[in-house]
Design a protein around this motif. Structure first.
Motif, short mmCIF file in Angstrom:
data_model
loop_
_atom_site.label_atom_id
_atom_site.label_comp_id
_atom_site.label_asym_id
_atom_site.label_seq_id
_atom_site.Cartn_x
_atom_site.Cartn_y
_atom_site.Cartn_z
N ILE A 10 0.88 -1.16 0.00
CA ILE A 10 0.00 0.00 0.00
C ILE A 10 0.93 1.21 0.00
N ASN A 11 1.14 1.78 -1.17
CA ASN A 11 2.16 2.79 -1.35
C ASN A 11 1.56 4.17 -1.61
N GLY A 12 2.34 5.20 -1.37
CA GLY A 12 1.86 6.56 -1.61
C GLY A 12 2.88 7.60 -1.23
N SER A 13 2.38 8.74 -0.77
CA SER A 13 3.23 9.92 -0.57
C SER A 13 4.21 9.80 0.60
N ASN A 14 3.88 9.00 1.64
CA ASN A 14 4.76 8.92 2.80
C ASN A 14 4.56 7.57 3.49
N ARG A 15 5.50 6.67 3.30
CA ARG A 15 5.34 5.30 3.81
C ARG A 15 5.17 5.25 5.32
N SER A 16 5.85 6.11 6.05
CA SER A 16 5.74 6.09 7.52
C SER A 16 4.35 6.50 7.98
N GLU A 17 3.81 7.55 7.38
CA GLU A 17 2.46 7.99 7.75
C GLU A 17 1.41 6.95 7.36
N ILE A 18 1.57 6.37 6.18
CA ILE A 18 0.63 5.35 5.73
C ILE A 18 0.68 4.15 6.68
N GLY A 19 1.88 3.69 7.00
CA GLY A 19 2.04 2.56 7.91
C GLY A 19 1.45 2.83 9.28
N SER A 20 1.70 4.02 9.81
CA SER A 20 1.15 4.37 11.13
C SER A 20 -0.37 4.36 11.11
N TRP A 21 -0.96 4.90 10.04
CA TRP A 21 -2.41 4.95 9.95
C TRP A 21 -3.00 3.54 9.92
N TYR A 22 -2.50 2.69 9.01
CA TYR A 22 -3.04 1.33 8.91
C TYR A 22 -2.79 0.53 10.19
N GLY A 23 -1.61 0.70 10.79
CA GLY A 23 -1.31 0.00 12.03
C GLY A 23 -2.25 0.38 13.15
N SER A 24 -2.58 1.68 13.23
CA SER A 24 -3.46 2.14 14.30
C SER A 24 -4.91 1.68 14.12
N ILE A 25 -5.33 1.53 12.90
CA ILE A 25 -6.71 1.12 12.63
C ILE A 25 -6.88 -0.40 12.78
N PHE A 26 -5.94 -1.16 12.21
CA PHE A 26 -6.10 -2.61 12.11
C PHE A 26 -5.23 -3.41 13.08
N ASN A 27 -4.47 -2.72 13.94
CA ASN A 27 -3.62 -3.38 14.92
C ASN A 27 -2.56 -4.27 14.26
N TRP A 28 -2.04 -3.81 13.13
CA TRP A 28 -0.98 -4.54 12.44
C TRP A 28 0.36 -4.25 13.10
N LYS A 29 1.25 -5.22 13.06
CA LYS A 29 2.62 -5.01 13.54
C LYS A 29 3.39 -4.29 12.43
N ILE A 30 3.88 -3.10 12.74
CA ILE A 30 4.57 -2.26 11.77
C ILE A 30 6.06 -2.26 12.09
N GLU A 31 6.90 -2.44 11.07
CA GLU A 31 8.35 -2.44 11.27
C GLU A 31 9.03 -1.70 10.12
N SER A 32 9.81 -0.69 10.46
CA SER A 32 10.50 0.12 9.46
C SER A 32 11.84 -0.52 9.09
N HIS A 33 12.15 -0.52 7.81
CA HIS A 33 13.42 -1.04 7.29
C HIS A 33 14.07 0.08 6.48
N GLU A 34 14.76 0.96 7.19
CA GLU A 34 15.34 2.16 6.56
C GLU A 34 16.32 1.81 5.45
N GLU A 35 17.06 0.71 5.61
CA GLU A 35 18.05 0.33 4.60
C GLU A 35 17.42 0.01 3.25
N TYR A 36 16.14 -0.31 3.23
CA TYR A 36 15.42 -0.60 1.99
C TYR A 36 14.37 0.46 1.67
N ASP A 37 14.29 1.51 2.49
CA ASP A 37 13.27 2.55 2.34
C ASP A 37 11.88 1.91 2.25
N PHE A 38 11.59 1.02 3.20
CA PHE A 38 10.38 0.21 3.16
C PHE A 38 9.91 -0.05 4.59
#
Length: 118
Positions: A10-38
């Protein structure tokens, strides 16, 4: 049976903001991988996926389908009017490619010979 969808981006303008939003709604485990920008998400028992920032900031959802032969699947897509967006790419944890169907939808292909079909 058919090939499984094994990963969704689920891609778009800001991966961190998108991930935070989906994680907060659906209780998903979110993990940032800066070395892959993912950023990845895990759902527990269901299909996982990730978030990336798109170059043009436009939202796009990409299903990744498990296949046992990337090149043969790419060839079939090309023969039926699709195009290749990103060729076969090998990373430490996955080998994939991205195609576009004749209708403009991106399709991820993920090499996974053990789980390619039900």
């Amino acid at each position: 049976m058919g090939n499984k969808i094994v990963h969704i981006e689920i891609n778009g303008s800001n991966r961190s903001e998108i991930g935070s939003w989906y994680g907060s709604i659906f209780n998903w485990k979110i993990e940032s991988h800066e070395e892959y920008d993912f950023t990845t998400f895990g759902t527990g028992d269901g299909t996982g996926g990730g978030f990336a920032t798109t170059e043009d900031a436009k939202p796009v959802v990409i299903p990744y389908i498990s296949v046992d032969d990337l090149q043969a699947t790419i060839d079939a897509i090309l023969a039926k009017g699709g195009t290749l967006k990103e060729g076969i790419t090998e990373m430490p944890f996955v080998t994939y490619a991205i195609c576009v169907d004749p209708f403009g939808h991106q399709i991820g292909l993920m090499l996974d010979p053990d789980n390619a079909r039900d």
